[in-house]
Design a protein around this motif. Structure first.
Motif, mmCIF file in Angstrom:
data_model
loop_
_atom_site.group_PDB
_atom_site.id
_atom_site.type_symbol
_atom_site.label_atom_id
_atom_site.label_comp_id
_atom_site.label_asym_id
_atom_site.label_seq_id
_atom_site.Cartn_x
_atom_site.Cartn_y
_atom_site.Cartn_z
ATOM 1 N N LEU A 103 0.864 -1.343 0.062
ATOM 2 C CA LEU A 103 -0.053 0.235 0.007
ATOM 3 C C LEU A 103 0.694 1.217 -0.115
ATOM 4 C CD1 LEU A 103 -2.713 -0.958 2.517
ATOM 5 C CD2 LEU A 103 -2.534 -1.487 0.235
ATOM 6 N N ASP A 104 0.562 2.262 -0.754
ATOM 7 C CA ASP A 104 1.145 3.475 -0.684
ATOM 8 C C ASP A 104 0.078 4.487 -0.070
ATOM 9 O OD1 ASP A 104 2.511 3.138 -4.116
ATOM 10 O OD2 ASP A 104 2.838 2.145 -2.319
ATOM 11 N N CYS A 105 0.844 5.580 0.517
ATOM 12 C CA CYS A 105 -0.025 6.601 0.854
ATOM 13 C C CYS A 105 0.780 8.016 0.528
ATOM 14 C CB CYS A 105 -0.242 6.884 2.542
ATOM 15 S SG CYS A 105 -0.906 8.155 3.097
ATOM 16 N N VAL A 106 0.282 8.816 -0.111
ATOM 17 C CA VAL A 106 0.910 9.797 -0.837
ATOM 18 C C VAL A 106 0.431 11.225 -0.056
ATOM 19 C CG1 VAL A 106 1.526 11.674 -2.975
ATOM 20 C CG2 VAL A 106 1.417 9.082 -3.019
ATOM 21 N N ALA A 107 1.306 11.969 0.802
ATOM 22 C CA ALA A 107 0.739 13.111 1.149
ATOM 23 C C ALA A 107 1.036 14.427 0.503
ATOM 24 C CB ALA A 107 1.557 13.237 2.574
ATOM 25 N N SER A 108 0.020 15.205 0.479
ATOM 26 C CA SER A 108 0.091 16.273 -0.418
ATOM 27 C C SER A 108 -0.001 17.522 0.702
ATOM 28 C CB SER A 108 -0.841 16.501 -1.339
ATOM 29 O OG SER A 108 -2.232 16.873 -0.869
ATOM 30 N N ARG A 109 0.602 18.677 0.347
ATOM 31 C CA ARG A 109 0.495 20.061 0.956
ATOM 32 C C ARG A 109 1.608 20.075 2.163
ATOM 33 N NH1 ARG A 109 -5.646 21.028 2.002
ATOM 34 N NH2 ARG A 109 -6.527 20.382 0.060
ATOM 35 N N TYR A 110 1.937 19.127 2.477
ATOM 36 C CA TYR A 110 3.246 19.101 3.307
ATOM 37 C C TYR A 110 4.023 17.939 3.296
ATOM 38 C CZ TYR A 110 0.734 16.326 7.090
ATOM 39 O OH TYR A 110 0.163 15.617 7.874
ATOM 40 N N THR A 111 5.017 17.810 3.676
ATOM 41 C CA THR A 111 6.038 16.670 3.796
ATOM 42 C C THR A 111 5.763 15.670 4.712
ATOM 43 O OG1 THR A 111 7.539 17.467 4.824
ATOM 44 C CG2 THR A 111 7.742 17.940 2.511
ATOM 45 N N VAL A 112 6.024 14.323 4.660
ATOM 46 C CA VAL A 112 5.986 13.860 5.708
ATOM 47 C C VAL A 112 6.928 13.626 6.760
ATOM 48 C CG1 VAL A 112 4.798 11.722 4.349
ATOM 49 C CG2 VAL A 112 7.081 11.843 4.516
ATOM 50 N N VAL A 113 8.040 14.362 6.512
ATOM 51 C CA VAL A 113 9.080 14.797 7.432
ATOM 52 C C VAL A 113 8.605 15.425 8.510
ATOM 53 C CG1 VAL A 113 11.378 15.913 7.859
ATOM 54 C CG2 VAL A 113 10.746 14.925 5.517
#
Length: 126
Positions: free
Chosen positions: A20-30
């Motif tokens: 499974l993938d989860c892409v985050a937008s508008r901020y980074t996962v850092v």
């Protein structure tokens, strides 16, 4: 708030694998606390894998040794590699995020602690 979009779900036979993938937008996962949850019909949503800023991770007992959570900060993506799948893994899988907290706090987070959720991706194991 961040937008989270999951993908990679599907149908697989017992013993198989999915990622499974989860892409985050508008901020980074850092500097974020990220997690995967799942919810089967008639059951409460449960956290199954958590990952903190510096890649420390923890898992619920039922998936330990079979699932691996990881993240790629350059791609703003969190992954869940699922191996040796069982019929009881059948559920809707959700990605979740909360703002930066300590590693210990992240890895002991509860469902209500998370601020942002994806729409979910279905995993069916037969």
């Amino acid at each position: 708030h961040v937008q989270l979009v999951e993908s990679g779900g599907g149908s697989v036979q017992a013993g198989g694998s999915l990622k499974l993938d989860c892409v985050a937008s508008r901020y980074t996962v850092v500097d974020k606390c990220m997690a995967w949850f799942r919810q089967a019909p008639g059951k409460e949503r449960e956290g199954i894998a958590y990952i903190a800023t510096y890649d420390s991770a923890t898992y619920t007992d039922s998936v330990k040794g079979r699932f691996t959570i990881s993240q790629d900060n350059a791609k703003n993506t969190v992954y869940l590699q699922m191996n040796s799948l069982k019929p009881e893994d059948t559920a809707m899988y959700y990605c979740a995020a909360r703002i930066a907290v300590s590693t210990a706090t992240c890895l002991n987070s509860r469902t209500r602690d998370f601020d942002d959720w994806g729409q979910g991706t279905q995993v069916t194991v037969s």
